[in-house]
Structures are given as C-alpha cells and as structure tokens.
Design an enzyme around this catalytic site. Structure first.
Site, PDB file in Angstrom:
ATOM      1  N   GLY A 123       7.348   4.583   8.180  1.00 31.78           N
ATOM      2  CA  GLY A 123       6.492   5.743   8.453  1.00 31.78           C
ATOM      3  C   GLY A 123       6.771   6.281   9.836  1.00 31.78           C
ATOM      4  CB  SER A 124       4.926   8.643  11.919  1.00 35.52           C
ATOM      5  OG  SER A 124       3.677   7.987  12.019  1.00 35.52           O
ATOM      6  CB  CYS A 142      13.647   8.500   8.095  1.00 38.22           C
ATOM      7  SG  CYS A 142      14.640   7.556   6.915  1.00 38.22           S
ATOM      8  CB  THR A 174       1.765   5.029  11.821  1.00 35.54           C
ATOM      9  OG1 THR A 174       1.226   6.334  11.659  1.00 35.54           O
ATOM     10  CG2 THR A 174       0.933   4.059  11.022  1.00 35.54           C
ATOM     11  CD  GLU A 221      13.991   0.403   8.770  1.00 41.00           C
ATOM     12  OE1 GLU A 221      14.421   1.312   9.507  1.00 41.00           O
ATOM     13  OE2 GLU A 221      14.608  -0.650   8.568  1.00 41.00           O
ATOM     14  CD  GLU A 280      10.870  12.493  12.152  1.00 38.16           C
ATOM     15  OE1 GLU A 280       9.705  12.138  12.398  1.00 38.16           O
ATOM     16  OE2 GLU A 280      11.621  11.845  11.409  1.00 38.16           O
ATOM     17  CE  LYS A 316      -1.870   2.381   3.478  1.00 43.88           C
ATOM     18  NZ  LYS A 316      -1.782   3.731   2.909  1.00 43.88           N
TER      19      LYS A 316
HETATM   20  P1  NAD Z   1       2.612   7.849   8.477  1.00 40.12           P
HETATM   21  O1  NAD Z   1       2.954   6.936   9.605  1.00 40.12           O
HETATM   22  O2  NAD Z   1       1.575   8.868   8.677  1.00 40.12           O
HETATM   23  O3  NAD Z   1       2.128   7.015   7.200  1.00 40.12           O
HETATM   24  C1  NAD Z   1       2.904   5.980   6.626  1.00 40.12           C
HETATM   25  C2  NAD Z   1       1.988   4.973   5.951  1.00 40.12           C
HETATM   26  O4  NAD Z   1       1.169   4.352   6.958  1.00 40.12           O
HETATM   27  C3  NAD Z   1       1.014   5.559   4.931  1.00 40.12           C
HETATM   28  O5  NAD Z   1       0.910   4.651   3.849  1.00 40.12           O
HETATM   29  C4  NAD Z   1      -0.294   5.637   5.711  1.00 40.12           C
HETATM   30  O6  NAD Z   1      -1.436   5.586   4.887  1.00 40.12           O
HETATM   31  C5  NAD Z   1      -0.203   4.399   6.579  1.00 40.12           C
HETATM   32  N1  NAD Z   1      -1.004   4.437   7.818  1.00 40.12           N
HETATM   33  C6  NAD Z   1      -1.513   5.512   8.456  1.00 40.12           C
HETATM   34  N2  NAD Z   1      -2.166   5.126   9.589  1.00 40.12           N
HETATM   35  C7  NAD Z   1      -2.049   3.782   9.666  1.00 40.12           C
HETATM   36  C8  NAD Z   1      -2.468   2.796  10.615  1.00 40.12           C
HETATM   37  N3  NAD Z   1      -3.152   3.116  11.711  1.00 40.12           N
HETATM   38  N4  NAD Z   1      -2.143   1.508  10.385  1.00 40.12           N
HETATM   39  C9  NAD Z   1      -1.426   1.141   9.297  1.00 40.12           C
HETATM   40  N5  NAD Z   1      -1.004   2.026   8.359  1.00 40.12           N
HETATM   41  C10 NAD Z   1      -1.301   3.329   8.538  1.00 40.12           C
HETATM   42  O7  NAD Z   1       4.010   8.471   8.028  1.00 40.12           O
HETATM   43  P2  NAD Z   1       4.256   9.563   6.903  1.00 40.12           P
HETATM   44  O8  NAD Z   1       3.745  10.862   7.421  1.00 40.12           O
HETATM   45  O9  NAD Z   1       3.774   9.041   5.594  1.00 40.12           O
HETATM   46  O10 NAD Z   1       5.859   9.584   6.840  1.00 40.12           O
HETATM   47  C11 NAD Z   1       6.642  10.416   7.633  1.00 40.12           C
HETATM   48  C12 NAD Z   1       7.296   9.641   8.758  1.00 40.12           C
HETATM   49  O11 NAD Z   1       7.951   8.495   8.244  1.00 40.12           O
HETATM   50  C13 NAD Z   1       8.366  10.423   9.483  1.00 40.12           C
HETATM   51  O12 NAD Z   1       8.244  10.255  10.869  1.00 40.12           O
HETATM   52  C14 NAD Z   1       9.663   9.787   9.013  1.00 40.12           C
HETATM   53  O13 NAD Z   1      10.741   9.941   9.887  1.00 40.12           O
HETATM   54  C15 NAD Z   1       9.250   8.386   8.814  1.00 40.12           C
HETATM   55  N6  NAD Z   1      10.150   7.699   7.873  1.00 40.12           N
HETATM   56  C16 NAD Z   1      11.016   6.757   8.350  1.00 40.12           C
HETATM   57  C17 NAD Z   1      11.905   6.130   7.498  1.00 40.12           C
HETATM   58  C18 NAD Z   1      12.874   5.078   7.991  1.00 40.12           C
HETATM   59  O14 NAD Z   1      13.432   4.364   7.174  1.00 40.12           O
HETATM   60  N7  NAD Z   1      13.103   4.942   9.281  1.00 40.12           N
HETATM   61  C19 NAD Z   1      11.905   6.460   6.155  1.00 40.12           C
HETATM   62  C20 NAD Z   1      11.013   7.418   5.696  1.00 40.12           C
HETATM   63  C21 NAD Z   1      10.131   8.032   6.584  1.00 40.12           C
END
Ligand code: NAD
Length: 474
Positions: free
Chosen positions: A220-221, A276, A224, A242, A374, A169
């Site tokens: 992602g965050s 990130c 989440t 990650e 962050e 997704k």
């Molecule tokens: P996010 O967590 O809001 O969303 C990431 C993904 O999760 C999206 O596809 C979203 O639709 C999905 N999602 C949202 N709620 C969910 C739930 N309850 N259950 C399952 N999936 C869900 O993150 P973002 O705003 O898209 O990305 C930014 C964050 O990602 C920052 O904190 C950044 O540091 C982190 N990030 C980390 C890395 C790494 O490798 N460590 C790399 C890139 C980004």
C-alpha cells in the site's frame, strides 16, 4: 438484489450483521455488500490461524505444495468469472483483469515449488552445524485496491509454502473477487490456514497491533507503511512492506521513436496508471524529445478511456473517488502553474464514473508536484534531458526507490545506467516484467524487505541454527 459476500474464517464462510457497500468505479453502482469486521471477528480469525499453525507447520513441503497448487487450479478454472468480477469492482479493462487473474494463478503455481533447504555451516569431526528455516507463525496480510487479487495471492502463497497461516484483509474498495476466491478455496485449504476478513481501514491497525500475530506483510502507500512499522514495533513483529514509487524511465537518443512510443505509453497508462511500478516520470534525451513526445501523444489519441467491461476500452476509470480527487488536484495544480499539456487535462467532474482523460504534460519543471509526487493515475510528465549523468541524478532525486527503466539500442550502456539507479527493479528495453522467482522490493521509502522468490519466502521464516558437538565427552 445486491449480493452479500461472506468472509472465510476457520474453514467456514461467515457474514456479519454489519456490512458495507462496494462500488463499481465505471458507473458508481453498488455491486456488492461485504462484512464489516472489527476486533471480535479478527480475534476469531487469529485464533483459528493459531490453532491451524500447530499442525500446518509440521506438514511436508509436498503437502503444502499440493494445497497451493489447488489454489492455483481453483483460480484458473474459474478465471472467466473472476476476471469479470474484478473489472466490476476495480475498473480495469477485461484484458488487464484477465492478466491479473491468470497471472495470480501462475504465480501460485510457480511459487508452490519453492523450498528453503537447510544450509550446512560446519560438518567435520568436531561439529555439525546446520541452519534450517522455521515459519514465523500467524501472518497478517494487508492489501491495496490496484491489484487486489495478485497482491492477496502473493501474500497467501508464500505464507502457506513456508508453513505459516494467514489472516488477510483486502482493501475495502476491492474485496469482492478475493472473497469469491475464498469461497472457491474453502475446501482446498485446511480450516484456519487461510482466513480472509473484510472491514474498513480501521481494521488495519487492529491487525498490525494484534498480540497474537507474528508478522505483517503489507502492500500500500508509504504513509500507511510507516504507521504499520510503528504499530508492529510494539512487539517487534516481522514486517514486509511494499510501498509507493515515483518510477523514472530514461530514454536515450538512439531509441527508435516509433517503436518505443507505444511501449512507453503502456508503461505509464496500464491499469490507468495505478501501478506501484508504473513509469511516473519519463526523461527523454533532447535530440529525440520533440519527435518522441509527439509520437506518444499521437498514440494516446487512439486509446479509448471508458468502462473496462466494454470491448475496445484501453484505460478504465480511477478505482475510487478519493484517488480520483487526488489525480484531479494534481492536474489542476499543473494548470494553475501554467504547465503545457500535450494531451488531456480536462476532467468532467459532473459525469458518472471516475474517469480521467489520458493526460500528458510537456516538460514540466523538476519541482512540479506532478513530477515530485506519486500520481497513481493516468497522468504522465515527459521531461527533456541533455546528458546521461543529469538524467541519472534527476531519476535518483526521490525519496522513493521502487523501479526504473532505461530504453536504448545499446543494452550494455543500458545496464551501466541501470546499475546507477537507486531502485529495487530496473528494466532495460521492457517494462512491468516481474518474475515470481526473483525478489521484488523497494529501496529507500518504497519498501522494507522483499516479496517473491527465495528472498521473499525467507521473510516468512526465522533462521534456526542447530549445532551438534561430535567429539563431546559427556
Ligand atoms: P493504502 O495504504 O491507503 O491502503 C492499503 C491497505 O492498508 C488497505 O487494505 C487499507 O484498508 C489498509 N490500511 C489503511 N490504513 C491503515 C492503517 N493505519 N494500518 C493498517 N492498514 C491500513 O494504499 P492504497 O491507496 O490502497 O494503495 C495505493 C498505494 O499502494 C500507492 O502508493 C501504491 O504505490 C502502493 N502500492 C505499492 C505496491 C508495491 O508492490 N510496492 C503495489 C501496489 C500498490
């Protein structure tokens, strides 16, 4: 007419009657419509992945390698079209979009050759004991919006290489380039091995809790990530997370101010700070603080913030309105607290596009929100330190532990400091170099497990030990 993109399910490009819009952050224009999937489409994709897993798991490493190399070639051969589309939906300047697209092709090619060989535990007259790695099954991949293509590929490739199948997704903010790649690889991957479905955030928990998915790989965050861990715990799905970071760099007094200023700038402001591992807190020794902070601010003045599709743009817009509002809130907080700005700080909220000027703060306190949280945007706090011990302590004073950096002419000293940082990656005298063959993952609340390399591949498998008693009397 706005183009409607399709999903890849069971080897077919399919659409839904319900769609949602994807917006170009540079001008807020709608640039694509994508399917809004729910439980029904997810079930179809998971069933297809389950069916495909039965035969895919039995394929040889060479067959899988060939398929993954086909993915790499499809991306590389269509790189020009793909990087332009990526800029349109994500906002990053063309040169950085090119790096992401061709980097993703390179990652796929490099990781296609990874294999998990059997390990002999015992081999003598009494017993042969061997550990083999078996694929976990159907993987659910969930991807963010900052590096949508790289993150998708770094989930699809190890899944396929290890013998798993995947339902992926993309982020609802940036699904277009991934869906175009889906179209390009439709006939490269066997039907059902790779399924790509789009939907709102609500589709995420349906994936996490789906009873027929065996593993979740998520980027992602941290917020989440915690929800995913909770959802996956119901049936003990395997997880790789990650997550966020608040990555600190430490600059020692022997660093050459002019040479390091430009590198420090880009370690923070590439992809408009939405990385990130971007340098999010920079600690500079007091002996060079004034000169270096001036040099960085001076360099920043020559960098153009604008539409990533325009030549000369160095820093693009923030990818989406929600993140734009968050970055503006952090800048406003810094103003309200009376912190000093070396450059930037004035956002024009009435303008079109999610633009934030390059903003550099002059030695805010350690408990400032811009230091403790962050920011994930083009705002960098520079801080002064007196002793190395103090700098290490301040760098480690975070719930995150993703990456860090040390800048010094004395590489041995740099390594000595690196070994004291509580992060999964530490760079000495460079930044953002991530090897497809080395494990990448966060300590503390920056992650769980690792991606990349053999360690990353192992996370898509279970160990299975087969023991044969050689002197059995049966
Ligand atoms: P996010 O967590 O809001 O969303 C990431 C993904 O999760 C999206 O596809 C979203 O639709 C999905 N999602 C949202 N709620 C969910 C739930 N309850 N259950 C399952 N999936 C869900 O993150 P973002 O705003 O898209 O990305 C930014 C964050 O990602 C920052 O904190 C950044 O540091 C982190 N990030 C980390 C890395 C790494 O490798 N460590 C790399 C890139 C980004």
């Amino acid at each position: 007419m706005t183009k409607t993109y399709a999903n890849l399910i069971d080897g077919e490009m399919v659409t839904t009657s319900d769609t949602f819009e994807v917006v170009n952050p540079a001008n807020e224009e709608v640039v694509g419509l994508v399917p809004s999937c729910g439980k029904e489409e997810l079930d179809r994709a998971v069933s297809a992945a389950r069916r495909a897993f039965k035969s895919w798991r039995k394929t040889s490493a060479e067959e899988r390698q060939k398929v993954v190399q086909g993915i790499a070639a499809a991306i590389k051969d269509n790189g020009d079209e793909l990087f332009r589309l990526l800029t349109t939906e994500q906002g990053k300047p063309h040169a950085q979009a090119q790096m992401e697209i061709f980097g993703a092709a390179g990652l796929a090619a490099a990781q296609s050759t990874l294999t998990l060989d059997d390990v002999i535990n015992q081999d003598d007259d009494t017993r042969l004991s061997r550990t083999r790695r078996v694929p976990v099954g159907v993987v659910g991949g969930i991807v963010p919006w900052n590096f949508p293509v790289m993150m998708a590929i770094q989930k699809i490739v190890p899944a396929l290489v290890s013998g798993c199948t995947i339902v992926l997704k993309p982020s609802p903010f940036t699904p277009l380039t991934t869906l175009r790649i889906a179209e390009l690889i439709k006939d490269v991957v066997p039907a059902g091995t790779v399924n790509i479905i789009t939907g709102p955030d609500e589709l995420g928990p349906l994936i996490t809790e789906h009873p027929d998915i065996d593993k979740i790989t998520f980027t992602g965050s941290t917020a989440t990530g915690k929800k995913i861990m909770e959802g996956a715990s119901r049936d003990l799905k395997r997880i790789t997370l990650e997550l966020g970071g608040n990555d600190a760099s430490i600059v020692l007094p022997d660093a050459d101010v002019e040479k390091v200023a430009e590198q420090l700038f880009w370690s923070s402001f590439s992809n408009a700070g939405q990385i990130c591992v971007a340098a999010k807190r920079i600690y500079i020794h007091e002996d060079i603080y004034d000169d270096l902070s001036k040099a960085i601010a001076e360099y920043a003045k020559g960098v153009v913030v604008g539409d990533g599709s325009q030549q000369g743009t160095g820093v693009g817009p923030i990818q989406n309105k929600k993140q734009f509002d968050r970055v503006c809130e952090l800048i406003q907080d810094a103003k309200d607290q009376g912190y000093q700005f070396l450059t930037g700080g004035d956002v024009d909220p009435s303008g079109t596009g999610y633009y934030v000027p390059i903003t550099i703060l002059d030695n805010p306190p350690e408990d400032a929100r811009i230091v403790a949280e962050e920011q994930f945007g083009p705002v960098m706090p520079l801080m002064k330190f007196s002793s190395v011990e103090e700098a290490i302590e301040r760098a480690n004073n975070s719930e995150y532990g993703l990456a860090g950096a040390v800048w010094t002419k004395d590489a041995d000293k740099g390594v000595e400091i690196a070994e004291q940082l509580e992060t999964g990656t530490v760079w000495v005298n460079e930044y953002l170099h991530i090897s497809p063959l080395a494990p990448f993952g966060g300590h503390k609340q920056s992650g769980f497990g690792a991606e990349y390399g053999i360690d990353g591949l192992k996370e898509f498998t279970y160990p299975q030990v087969i023991t044969v008693k050689r002197d059995a009397d049966i």
